[in-house]
Design an enzyme around this catalytic site. Structure first.
Site, PDB file in Angstrom:
ATOM      1  CE  LYS A   1      45.686  40.498  41.335  1.00  0.00           C
ATOM      2  NZ  LYS A   1      46.065  40.367  39.898  1.00  0.00           N
TER       3      LYS A   1
ATOM      4  CB  SER B   1      42.900  41.780  38.154  1.00  0.00           C
ATOM      5  OG  SER B   1      44.069  40.811  38.169  1.00  0.00           O
TER       6      SER B   1
ATOM      7  CB  SER C   1      46.007  41.060  35.846  1.00  0.00           C
ATOM      8  OG  SER C   1      44.926  40.773  35.479  1.00  0.00           O
TER       9      SER C   1
END
Lengths: 100, 489, 487
Positions: free
Chosen positions: C81, C156, C180
């Protein structure tokens, strides 16, 4: 119970956060923040007095490092990422006041 | 050392009382910064002591330096504070010298609270509200405009070497009542910080920085007036002058029917005035909240007492130790000298010399005057050499004037007193030589000798002077005086 | 090379690489080729670091050639990420304000994954600064769901979830502040884990809400997720909130079944979920019961206040964490007449609307006069939630709930109404507030044939039990019949 939020407060908060808002944004954020804060009214009604605030989920304390030197970063590598630098230092536009 | 402005200030303020509280920021003498392993050092090349943590790079996290906590606790104990569990908060405001745009500080629960400091001369107890840990900011240099000042600068340069250096902020209650008291407080606090090993106390390098909260009120009034906070007080001299100026300014305002506005003011050393930085009406909303990247500090009783045992002798005890060398400190000037000597950390020198057989009063005087005046070279002076010098002077091998000269050279060179005295030709005059010189003076000034012999003591100085002149300063005034008097008898 | 490694598990790839049946370089090439061919439609990667990946693969192969063991993730491709700091490789948080930032250091998890032989393929898309539940808040365009390109992957960590679901990498790292990792894992039909707060070092994770953030693994099966977590967990001296003590063994007992375990279904988190999500949860509960667990419904009353507490606490911390993006030391600067104008211009241009919304919300919650009413109260509610969980765990070993109230929604469906978007985190948020671990396990398909995730919650450091139950659930779970967009 406080009123959720006014446009004036949104303006104030934006200035604290160093954000500029257009008129439309001001209205939009006022509505949206008010909706979110209204939703949070469920917790306003709770009797929370007997619960101490939790700042942190861990029950840790006294986490220390020993006073031992570690290598610093290479200045050129750091300054290569800066928007502006001069003589080994970061350049910023003129500052209008002393630190608060 | 009291300045003119201060004494005139006292008169100006008649009918008024000033109320002063001080916030002293003290840099802790650790090897590394508060939250990272970067070096805590003064005068490095800009931005060479920086890492992701003290630069506030995204993703970096603080970890507390244990030694900084220990030094903070030493300060708390030395200031008679309650040392207890504490947490860190974030103080949020934007400023380019602050890498994260928040400062990690202690807000609700400080590590040290509710202590006091006793002023050495008046014995007055000044309450200490708190002494908390926080991180220092970087340094900005203003380029262009008027002599490096922020106003009119074209742009500024930022160096983060100082960012993250551990500070303890010591906040006094508004207990001080004069500029002299404020100076005495800071001077004693500085001695305590140095003696406890927490700080090097160098105001000139910024390791001790003072902000003063000043207000005035009519004598006898119990209510506090509106206060102003003065920043940028970088020396004891600035502190005294700024407080005196500010109190006068406030009295003048009130007496002319105006009001004091609560505000932060900047001390301008060159012009000797304070100027407004901003008023409290536009007070910043710092949005303090508990720092989630750190966990609470809970020093155990055992740790605190162990730290207590590591604190060296504090100034009050050092003064007691010096005082005990005398049969009774009859004169105020001796005690003043003791305060000076302890304040400068010269007490070990005096105690050591006395233990080696030197005369206490003479050792104290030489330390409080000659050594104190030459502190930059103080490291050159060993306890042994100092003691020997004092003994030579007491024994009459050196005159007072000679002893001072020798001490000066010793401080510069680090040589032993015998070596210095020999190199200057300061061999003690033996009695025969001295008597011969006295004979010579008598023969050149027979009339004066007659008057002196018949009891005119005011001529002592004349004869001593003549003998000193002939001896080229080698004679000891006291010895000459004694010799002259025994001749006359 | 014999068979394709695409679609293989991390365990399988590491075994093949360690036994020299396939080289790390071959595995890397194959995965990079797939990403390059197919990610144009998905937008799961913001940056592919091909050079660095090939260099890592080469290092792994060289170790193997010398007879050394590169570690448990030898040659396993991993997606990161883009809020994990990588030295010399741009780290953007999907924000214009960090668009060009090349960090001078590596996050602790990056160092640990590398030390275990993993090969990082690149940085994945996310909602800007991890604020969002759909990855539509990325300033570099949304990521799409690999089962339906018209739908969101969740957020996210949508880029990492989509990349793993699309078989671009067998494993990925994400961060979970309010769901997330788990919510996009559920929406993409993969496994996602939010570990106990403090189990994984946050050093080098760009902070959103410090007291809630945790880094965790994505994988296509439970064992791979446990393996990756085992690698990245452990004390780190660079993080004061990192737990000491030995890392729990997550793999030894994972196949041991749920016989005798007490599992509670949280009633408050079933309310308002979509019909098929509700049915899936019942089926999951029945499956665990059939495997010998004691499954019962229970009430954890305070969890219903989680959302309100979270949307005050997380923005408050974020408002402070994001202050440093000021145009002075790194990142975007929009020059103004003076410092203050420069702050305002840089931040106004650099942050997207959702980030601004949360910064303002958080600034307000902390501001003078409102602190006690909002932030202070939310912190007390947090204690209330912790207390409520504590009582629940007196009677149960783990708890069960849906991960997300619905399956993946269409792009743009919730963009105009932040509150409706926030409501998609309602099942995942209480865990973050408590600092507990939770995992999302895929459990068949729901509305629009999109994947459903079931969440298993455990008390602090209860990961071993959590994985055991997750593995049992996985064994009994219906498969996802729907094809990936490129299959």
């Amino acid at each position: 119970m406080p009123e959720s939020i006014s446009r004036k407060e949104v303006k104030h908060v934006a200035s604290l956060a160093k954000l500029a808002l257009s008129d439309e944004e001001e209205l939009m954020y006022t509505d949206q923040l008010a909706a979110i804060l209204d939703h949070a009214r469920d917790i306003m009604a709770l009797d929370t007095a007997k619960f101490a605030p939790t700042a942190h989920p861990l029950e840790l304390n006294n986490v220390f490092r020993s006073d031992v030197e570690k290598a610093s970063l290479d200045r050129d590598e750091v300054l290569s990422q800066a928007p502006a630098s001069q003589d080994g230092r970061f350049v910023v536009p003129r500052i209008l006041g002393e630190a608060p | 050392m009291v300045e003119d402005s201060l004494s005139s200030n006292a008169e100006f303020l008649s009918g008024w009382e000033m109320v002063v509280g001080l916030e002293v920021h003290c840099e802790l003498k650790t090897r590394t910064k508060l939250f990272c392993g970067c070096m805590n050092a003064f005068g490095q090349e800009p931005n060479t002591s920086i890492c992701p943590v003290c630069l506030g790079l995204p993703g970096s996290l603080p970890v507390i330096n244990e030694h900084a906590v220990e030094l903070a606790i030493r300060i708390g104990l030395a200031l008679n504070c309650r040392v207890d569990e504490s947490i860190f908060h974030r103080k949020n405001y934007f400023y380019p010298d602050m890498p994260k745009d928040y400062q990690i500080s202690q807000y609700e629960k400080a590590i040290n609270e509710n202590g006091y400091l006793e002023l050495p001369l008046s014995k007055k107890r000044v309450r200490i509200e708190r002494a908390h840990i926080e991180e220092d900011t970087g340094k900005t240099t203003h380029v262009g405009g008027d002599g490096g000042r922020i106003h009119g600068a074209v742009h500024s340069l930022v160096d983060y070497n100082r960012a993250g250096i551990p500070l303890v902020e010591i906040v006094s209650a508004p207990d001080l009542r004069s500029a002299e008291e404020a100076r005495e407080y800071v001077s004693e606090l500085r001695s305590i910080l140095v003696a406890s090993g927490a700080s090097d106390g160098k105001m000139e390098e910024g390791s001790l920085r003072v902000d003063a909260n000043v207000s005035v009120r009519r004598s006898g009034s119990r209510e506090f007036g509106t206060r102003c906070e003065i920043k940028n007080l970088n020396s004891l001299r600035s502190l005294g002058r700024a407080i005196a100026y500010e109190a006068e300014r406030q009295v003048e305002l009130i007496e002319s029917g105006q009001v004091v506005v609560q505000q932060t003011r900047h001390w301008n050393e060159d012009q000797g005035v304070t100027t407004a930085m901003r008023s409290k009406e536009e007070a910043y909303d710092y949005r303090y909240f508990p720092e989630p990247d750190l966990v609470p500090l809970c020093p155990s009783k055992e740790w605190v007492s162990e730290i207590g045992s590591r604190i060296g002798l504090l100034p009050a005890d050092r003064r007691k130790r010096l005082t005990s060398l005398f049969e009774g400190v009859e004169s105020g000037s001796t005690f003043d000298q003791i305060v000076t000597v302890v304040g400068l950390g010269l007490d070990e020198l005096v105690v050591g010399a006395v233990e080696g057989g030197a005369d206490p009063r003479l050792a104290l005087a030489r330390a409080a005057n000659e050594v104190a005046a030459n502190m930059v070279n103080q490291a050159n002076l060993s306890v042994e050499a100092f003691g020997e010098l004092i003994k030579m002077e007491s024994a009459g091998q050196l005159s007072a004037t000679q002893a001072k000269t020798v001490l000066g050279k010793m401080l510069e060179s680090g040589y032993r007193p015998q070596e210095v005295a020999a190199s200057l030709g300061f061999e003690a005059l033996d009695t025969a030589v001295l008597e011969a010189l006295i004979d010579q003076v008598i023969s050149t000034s027979p009339k004066e000798w007659e008057r002196f012999s018949s009891g005119e003591d005011q001529l002592t100085g004349f004869f001593v002077g003549q003998v000193m002149k002939l001896s080229k300063g080698r004679a000891d005034g006291k010895v000459v005086t004694a010799a002259l008097h025994s001749r006359r008898a | 090379m014999t068979a394709s490694t695409i679609g293989m598990s991390a365990f399988e790839i590491a075994t093949l690489v360690r036994s020299k049946q396939v080289s790390a370089a071959e595995v890397t090439h194959e995965h990079l080729a797939l990403v390059k061919a197919r990610d144009g439609d998905l937008n799961s990667f913001l940056q592919i670091s091909e050079e660095a990946a090939l260099a890592s693969a080469k290092a792994v192969d060289e170790m193997i050639a010398k007879g050394e063991d590169p570690g448990a993730l030898a040659g396993v491709p991993i997606a990161l990420k883009d809020n994990l700091v990588t030295r010399g490789i741009s780290t953007t948080c999907a924000s214009q304000i960090l668009k060009a930032w090349k960090p001078p250091y590596d996050a602790t998890v990056i160092l640990k994954a590398r030390a275990a032989g993993a090969v990082a393929l690149g940085k994945t898309n996310l909602d800007e600064f991890a604020m969002g539940s759909s990855t539509e808040n990325s300033s570099f365009g949304p990521t799409r769901n690999p089962y339906d390109l018209g739908r969101v992957p969740g957020g996210s960590s949508g880029g990492s979830a989509a990349a793993v679901a699309a078989k671009f990498a067998p494993i990925a790292l994400g961060s979970d502040t309010g769901g997330s990792i788990r919510q996009p894992a559920a929406l993409c039909g993969i496994v996602g884990v939010k570990p106990t707060y403090g189990l994984v070092s946050r050093y080098g994770l760009i902070a959103f809400a410090s007291s809630l953030d945790q880094i965790g693994p994505f994988a296509r099966n439970v064992k791979d997720a446990a393996l990756l977590l085992q690698v990245i967990a452990g004390h780190d001296r660079m993080d004061s909130t990192s737990l000491g003590g030995p890392v729990p063994d997550l793999l030894s007992d994972i196949e041991n079944g749920v016989e005798g375990l007490r599992i509670g279904v949280i009633e408050e988190l079933i309310d308002g979920v979509s019909p098929m999500v509700g049915t899936a949860l019942d089926s999951a509960a029945n499956s665990l019961s059939a495997q010998g667990a004691q499954v019962e419904h229970l009430s954890v009353p305070a969890v219903k206040y989680g959302l309100s507490a979270y949307y005050l606490i997380a923005p408050a911390e974020a408002s402070s964490n994001l202050a440093r993006y000021d145009g002075v030391r790194y990142g975007l600067r929009v020059e103004g007449q003076d410092m203050n104008e420069t702050y305002v211009a840089s931040r106004t241009k650099g942050f997207g609307p959702e980030v601004k919304r949360r910064i303002m919300l958080g600034t307000f919650a902390l501001s003078s006069g409102y602190y006690d009413a909002y932030y202070g109260r939310a912190q007390r509610v947090r204690t209330m939630i912790i207390d409520s969980f504590r009582k629940a765990y007196e009677s149960f070993d783990v708890l069960l709930s849906p991960t997300s109230p619905t399956t993946a929604f269409e792009l743009g469906a919730k963009a105009a109404d932040p509150l409706s978007m926030y409501l998609s985190d309602v099942c995942t948020i209480p865990t973050n507030l408590a600092g507990h671990p939770a995992i999302s396990v895929p459990y068949g398909e729901g509305e629009n044939e999109m994947p459903i995730g079931v969440q298993i919650l455990a008390p602090a450091l209860g990961e071993a039990n959590m994985f055991k139950v997750a593995r049992a659930l996985e064994r009994g779970a219906p498969l996802i019949a729907k094809k990936l967009f490129w299959e």
